[in-house]
Write a protein that holds these residues in place. Structure first.
Motif, PDB file in Angstrom:
ATOM      1  N   VAL A   1     -27.406 -92.991 -46.306  1.00 37.68           N
ATOM      2  CA  VAL A   1     -28.162 -91.828 -46.776  1.00 37.68           C
ATOM      3  C   VAL A   1     -29.436 -91.714 -45.943  1.00 37.68           C
ATOM      4  N   THR A   2     -29.700 -90.536 -45.415  1.00 33.99           N
ATOM      5  CA  THR A   2     -30.952 -90.280 -44.712  1.00 33.99           C
ATOM      6  C   THR A   2     -32.023 -89.904 -45.725  1.00 33.99           C
ATOM      7  N   TYR A   3     -33.184 -90.553 -45.624  1.00 28.71           N
ATOM      8  CA  TYR A   3     -34.288 -90.286 -46.544  1.00 28.71           C
ATOM      9  C   TYR A   3     -35.477 -89.801 -45.732  1.00 28.71           C
ATOM     10  N   LYS A   4     -35.893 -88.571 -45.964  1.00 32.14           N
ATOM     11  CA  LYS A   4     -36.981 -87.970 -45.183  1.00 32.14           C
ATOM     12  C   LYS A   4     -38.125 -87.605 -46.114  1.00 32.14           C
ATOM     13  N   SER A   5     -39.327 -88.116 -45.777  1.00 29.43           N
ATOM     14  CA  SER A   5     -40.438 -87.919 -46.703  1.00 29.43           C
ATOM     15  C   SER A   5     -41.705 -87.437 -46.001  1.00 29.43           C
ATOM     16  N   ALA A   6     -42.341 -88.291 -45.211  1.00 25.52           N
ATOM     17  CA  ALA A   6     -43.646 -87.951 -44.644  1.00 25.52           C
ATOM     18  C   ALA A   6     -43.884 -88.736 -43.358  1.00 25.52           C
ATOM     19  N   SER A   7     -45.054 -88.544 -42.770  1.00 20.28           N
ATOM     20  CA  SER A   7     -45.369 -89.226 -41.517  1.00 20.28           C
ATOM     21  C   SER A   7     -45.778 -90.676 -41.783  1.00 20.28           C
ATOM     22  N   ALA A   8     -45.578 -91.520 -40.786  1.00 20.98           N
ATOM     23  CA  ALA A   8     -45.941 -92.934 -40.905  1.00 20.98           C
ATOM     24  C   ALA A   8     -47.440 -93.056 -41.183  1.00 20.98           C
ATOM     25  N   GLY A   9     -47.798 -94.051 -41.987  1.00 19.48           N
ATOM     26  CA  GLY A   9     -49.203 -94.263 -42.316  1.00 19.48           C
ATOM     27  C   GLY A   9     -49.620 -93.608 -43.609  1.00 19.48           C
ATOM     28  N   THR A  10     -48.729 -92.771 -44.183  1.00 14.81           N
ATOM     29  CA  THR A  10     -49.050 -92.128 -45.456  1.00 14.81           C
ATOM     30  C   THR A  10     -48.436 -92.918 -46.607  1.00 14.81           C
ATOM     31  N   ALA A  11     -48.919 -92.618 -47.810  1.00 13.14           N
ATOM     32  CA  ALA A  11     -48.372 -93.283 -48.993  1.00 13.14           C
ATOM     33  C   ALA A  11     -46.897 -92.959 -49.162  1.00 13.14           C
ATOM     34  N   TYR A  12     -46.507 -91.727 -48.846  1.00 13.26           N
ATOM     35  CA  TYR A  12     -45.116 -91.324 -49.073  1.00 13.26           C
ATOM     36  C   TYR A  12     -44.151 -91.999 -48.101  1.00 13.26           C
ATOM     37  N   TYR A  13     -44.621 -92.314 -46.913  1.00  9.90           N
ATOM     38  CA  TYR A  13     -43.773 -93.079 -45.999  1.00  9.90           C
ATOM     39  C   TYR A  13     -43.597 -94.498 -46.537  1.00  9.90           C
ATOM     40  N   GLN A  14     -44.699 -95.077 -47.041  1.00  7.84           N
ATOM     41  CA  GLN A  14     -44.615 -96.417 -47.618  1.00  7.84           C
ATOM     42  C   GLN A  14     -43.708 -96.428 -48.838  1.00  7.84           C
ATOM     43  N   MET A  15     -43.763 -95.369 -49.645  1.00  7.67           N
ATOM     44  CA  MET A  15     -42.855 -95.267 -50.792  1.00  7.67           C
ATOM     45  C   MET A  15     -41.406 -95.262 -50.323  1.00  7.67           C
ATOM     46  N   GLY A  16     -41.149 -94.581 -49.203  1.00 11.93           N
ATOM     47  CA  GLY A  16     -39.795 -94.552 -48.655  1.00 11.93           C
ATOM     48  C   GLY A  16     -39.312 -95.943 -48.290  1.00 11.93           C
ATOM     49  N   VAL A  17     -40.203 -96.747 -47.716  1.00 16.83           N
ATOM     50  CA  VAL A  17     -39.863 -98.130 -47.377  1.00 16.83           C
ATOM     51  C   VAL A  17     -39.511 -98.907 -48.638  1.00 16.83           C
ATOM     52  N   GLU A  18     -40.343 -98.765 -49.665  1.00 16.34           N
ATOM     53  CA  GLU A  18     -40.130 -99.494 -50.914  1.00 16.34           C
ATOM     54  C   GLU A  18     -38.860 -99.034 -51.630  1.00 16.34           C
ATOM     55  N   LEU A  19     -38.633 -97.732 -51.624  1.00 14.59           N
ATOM     56  CA  LEU A  19     -37.436 -97.202 -52.277  1.00 14.59           C
ATOM     57  C   LEU A  19     -36.170 -97.633 -51.544  1.00 14.59           C
ATOM     58  N   SER A  20     -36.226 -97.633 -50.212  1.00 12.24           N
ATOM     59  CA  SER A  20     -35.069 -98.065 -49.423  1.00 12.24           C
ATOM     60  C   SER A  20     -34.680 -99.496 -49.760  1.00 12.24           C
ATOM     61  N   GLU A  21     -35.683-100.349 -49.890  1.00 10.68           N
ATOM     62  CA  GLU A  21     -35.419-101.756 -50.214  1.00 10.68           C
ATOM     63  C   GLU A  21     -34.859-101.891 -51.632  1.00 10.68           C
ATOM     64  N   ALA A  22     -35.399-101.119 -52.579  1.00  9.15           N
ATOM     65  CA  ALA A  22     -34.915-101.174 -53.962  1.00  9.15           C
ATOM     66  C   ALA A  22     -33.462-100.713 -54.054  1.00  9.15           C
ATOM     67  N   ILE A  23     -33.113 -99.662 -53.321  1.00  3.77           N
ATOM     68  CA  ILE A  23     -31.744 -99.160 -53.339  1.00  3.77           C
ATOM     69  C   ILE A  23     -30.801-100.169 -52.691  1.00  3.77           C
ATOM     70  N   ARG A  24     -31.241-100.787 -51.611  1.00  2.00           N
ATOM     71  CA  ARG A  24     -30.397-101.795 -50.939  1.00  2.00           C
ATOM     72  C   ARG A  24     -30.108-102.955 -51.875  1.00  2.00           C
ATOM     73  N   LYS A  25     -31.155-103.456 -52.525  1.00  2.00           N
ATOM     74  CA  LYS A  25     -30.971-104.588 -53.437  1.00  2.00           C
ATOM     75  C   LYS A  25     -30.171-104.176 -54.673  1.00  2.00           C
ATOM     76  N   GLY A  26     -30.488-103.009 -55.198  1.00  2.00           N
ATOM     77  CA  GLY A  26     -29.859-102.575 -56.436  1.00  2.00           C
ATOM     78  C   GLY A  26     -28.388-102.248 -56.312  1.00  2.00           C
ATOM     79  N   THR A  27     -27.949-101.945 -55.082  1.00  2.00           N
ATOM     80  CA  THR A  27     -26.534-101.625 -54.869  1.00  2.00           C
ATOM     81  C   THR A  27     -25.815-102.708 -54.078  1.00  2.00           C
ATOM     82  N   ASP A  28     -26.480-103.854 -53.888  1.00  2.00           N
ATOM     83  CA  ASP A  28     -25.909-104.952 -53.085  1.00  2.00           C
ATOM     84  C   ASP A  28     -25.510-104.476 -51.695  1.00  2.00           C
ATOM     85  N   GLY A  29     -26.309-103.567 -51.147  1.00  2.00           N
ATOM     86  CA  GLY A  29     -26.077-103.075 -49.793  1.00  2.00           C
ATOM     87  C   GLY A  29     -25.013-102.006 -49.680  1.00  2.00           C
ATOM     88  N   ASP A  30     -24.466-101.567 -50.817  1.00  2.00           N
ATOM     89  CA  ASP A  30     -23.431-100.525 -50.764  1.00  2.00           C
ATOM     90  C   ASP A  30     -24.008 -99.174 -50.337  1.00  2.00           C
TER      91      ASP A  30
END
Length: 330
Positions: free
Chosen positions: A39-68
């Protein structure tokens, strides 16, 4: 006559076993690759809170779905671009935007007045994320300043983004547009330009505490504009208090505004993927909040801020979880 004894070399057998094992490994990898949903996730430019949220959400989805499900984070110039890309995107596309922009896209207004496409009607909601908070960041050690203190300042508001549009709206609303000089540059260059003395202030629309303001305040004295009660009412947005101490050197509370933000996809995403994304987000919200405070602000009531309709996969999760959703979102 006695039969001749036949001798078998172990090499062909070993080779067969090796080939079989290799085939099994490759086959397993192929099945794994097929099972993995990207899944492509597009939010904001690097250095913003929303880009950091994208990083955190990506990790949560990876862990929560066992990488599926793997979220691939893409940098963006802002919410307008995110919505515009619905016209051309193929495959699983998730993007963030204030719901007001989705309303404009569906109705062919604002930045979408001259760029209409039937694909914009395919936008579907998933779940809320932390709200946009307006930050007017000014060089200087006053800590908190008034909107009127921006007079005669050289200010960078960005361009082509929701935050830039909001900043321009505020400046016009408070009759400041003719009293400031607006820099023509992307918002990503704001912190460096302020540090280098090329501008006097910049505006960023991001959830607090936002990384680019933290970085700037850690390297030079900065102040934030605090709005009056009357000004907040004029904006039509929700009051937002940034507590004193959120940023270095700013000890007083800052009164500003916030706007809801939603994670959207399109009807091109299959129901199972939309269901799993929505389910995983809500099940890992508390865990993300333990790592970063802004996720703790998300509540089920914020689903009502979604413009348009929900993806059927998201509706399925909300119904299963017993979470009330407005009928117009179904």
């Amino acid at each position: 006559m006695p039969q001749a004894t036949r001798h078998f070399s172990p090499r062909p057998l070993a080779r067969i076993l090796m080939l079989s094992a290799t085939a099994a490994i490759l086959g397993g990898a192929a099945l794994s690759a097929q099972a993995e949903t990207r899944v492509t996730y597009k939010s904001a430019s690097a250095g913003t809170a929303y880009y950091q949220m994208g990083v955190e959400l990506s990790e949560a989805i990876r862990k929560g779905t066992d990488g599926d499900i793997v979220l691939t984070l893409e940098e963006s110039q802002g919410s307008v671009q995110n919505v515009m890309e619905v016209m051309a995107r193929q495959g699983n596309y998730v993007f963030t935007t204030p719901p007001g922009l989705v309303t404009q896209a569906l109705e062919g207004e604002g930045p979408f007045a001259d760029r209409q496409s039937p694909r914009l009607q395919e936008i579907r909601g998933l779940f809320p994320i932390p709200a946009i908070t307006m930050h007017f960041v000014v060089a200087g050690d006053d800590g908190v300043v008034a909107m009127e203190d921006l007079e005669d300042k050289h200010i960078l508001i960005g361009r082509g983004t929701f935050g830039a549009n909001e900043a321009e709206r505020y400046l016009e609303l408070f009759e400041m547009m003719d009293k400031v000089r607006v820099a023509s540059a992307g918002i990503g260059s704001g912190p460096d330009a302020l540090k280098n003395g090329q501008i006097d202030a910049f505006v960023t629309a991001s959830s607090f505490p936002t990384p680019n303001v933290i970085e700037t305040a850690a390297s030079m004295p900065v102040s934030l504009v605090s709005l009056t009660d009357e000004q907040i009412v004029q904006t039509g947005a929700t009051r937002q208090t940034i507590p004193g101490g959120t940023y270095p050197g700013i000890d007083q509370d800052v009164e500003t505004t916030s706007l809801p933000v939603i994670a959207y996809t399109t009807s091109g995403m299959d129901d199972e993927t939309a269901y799993t994304l929505t389910k995983t987000f809500w099940e890992h919200r508390d865990g993300m909040a333990q790592e970063t405070a802004w996720w703790g602000s998300i509540t089920h009531d914020m689903i009502g801020n979604i413009a348009g309709t929900l993806h059927p996969g998201a509706v399925r999760y909300y119904d299963e979880a017993g979470i009330d959703i407005p009928d117009e979102l179904r």
